[in-house]
Design a protein around this motif. Structure first.
Motif, short mmCIF file in Angstrom:
data_model
loop_
_atom_site.label_atom_id
_atom_site.label_comp_id
_atom_site.label_asym_id
_atom_site.label_seq_id
_atom_site.Cartn_x
_atom_site.Cartn_y
_atom_site.Cartn_z
N SER A 1 0.81 -1.22 0.00
CA SER A 1 0.00 0.00 0.00
C SER A 1 0.84 1.27 0.00
O SER A 1 0.29 2.37 -0.03
N ILE A 2 2.15 1.13 0.02
CA ILE A 2 3.03 2.29 0.08
C ILE A 2 3.38 2.75 -1.33
O ILE A 2 3.74 1.93 -2.19
N ASN B 1 1.53 6.08 2.63
CA ASN B 1 0.62 4.94 2.73
C ASN B 1 -0.74 5.35 2.17
O ASN B 1 -1.49 6.10 2.81
N GLY C 1 0.51 0.34 6.97
CA GLY C 1 1.58 -0.22 6.16
C GLY C 1 2.91 -0.08 6.86
O GLY C 1 3.01 0.46 7.97
#
Length: 281
Positions: free
Chosen positions: A58-59, A89, A95
């Motif tokens: 998700s980064i 994030n 994350g």
């Protein structure tokens, strides 16, 4: 509050900033360490280019120029990076990001709120930061706390109330200097120090080292009050040892050899002339 750097590197920590933001991080490894930082949704982390080791899905990573870093035109002109890695994030869940030290080093979590909101450090020591931290690279080190030449050693200032992570090569020692207490240290061994320390820089017998060999050390005299972080194996010293072990010794690689030979011939000439004069008398 950030945990002290000399605690167990495998223990997870929780940092609480003055803005009530909570950041969990964990320092992994014993020597070449990795700091794993948890990022909540929409939270950002600023890191040095090339420092990212791994991250969750998700980064999102962007290589952006950040004006508040005040990197300066001259650093860009001479090949220094004026950009930073921004890791954000974008997912709804938490994350994580893993930031690695570029050398066999210890990672130091520095809570700037505990140091009056600013600290001086070597430009290669900074790894990453969260919350309110600005990196000023073109530090003007001519105020009363610094003598001429100190900018050669400490070129970067971290300003803010957030959490910064620095890397110190080898083992790292923290010294807390009382008011008026004096500490003499090899200047390249200084990782970071507070701005309240009085800094004086001088060469350590340069002519003697030219004649008899050895590296020309820059000795720094530090006067308290303040806090200084000292590394046992600075990167220039490590790179010199590696270069000497790999490269074959030759006259071309040792320019001091010619100076030593010339000085020996000069001393021999002076002794011969002196003996002739004394003999005539």
């Amino acid at each position: 509050m950030a945990a002290p750097f000399f605690s167990s590197p495998f223990q997870p920590y929780v940092y609480q900033s003055s803005q009530s933001a909570v950041t969990a991080f964990q320092i992994l490894g014993g020597e070449s360490q990795i700091v794993q930082i948890m990022l909540k949704s929409q939270e950002k982390l600023i890191a040095k280019p090339g420092a990212m080791c791994y991250m969750s899905g998700s980064i999102q990573m962007d290589n952006n120029y950040i004006p508040e870093h005040e990197a300066g035109f001259w650093q860009w002109l001479f090949g220094r990076s004026v950009t930073s890695i921004v890791l954000c994030n974008l997912g709804p869940e938490d994350g994580f990001v893993g930031i690695a030290a570029p050398s066999p080093a210890r990672i130091l979590p520095i809570d700037l709120a505990n140091f009056g909101g600013e600290i001086l450090c070597q430009p290669d020591a900074f790894l990453c930061s969260v919350n309110d931290v600005r990196t000023i690279s073109n530090v003007d080190q001519r105020p009363r706390n610094f003598e001429v030449g100190a900018e050669v050693i400490l070129k970067q200032k971290l300003v803010g109330q957030g959490l910064a992570f620095l890397a110190g090569c080898g083992s790292v020692v923290q010294k807390i200097l009382a008011p008026g207490e004096v500490l003499i240290v090899d200047a390249v061994c200084i990782v970071a120090m507070t701005c309240t320390i009085n800094f004086q820089l001088k060469h350590s017998h340069p002519m003697r080292r030219v004649v008899f060999g050895g590296d020309n050390q820059l000795m720094a005299t530090l006067s308290g009050p303040g806090v200084v972080f000292i590394q046992s194996l600075p990167l220039p010293r490590l790179s010199q040892r590696i270069a000497r072990a790999v490269a074959a010794p030759s006259l071309r690689d040792n320019p001091k050899f010619f100076m030593q030979i010339a000085l020996l011939f000069f001393l021999a000439y002076v002794m011969i002339v002196s003996s002739l004069i004394l003999t005539d008398v």
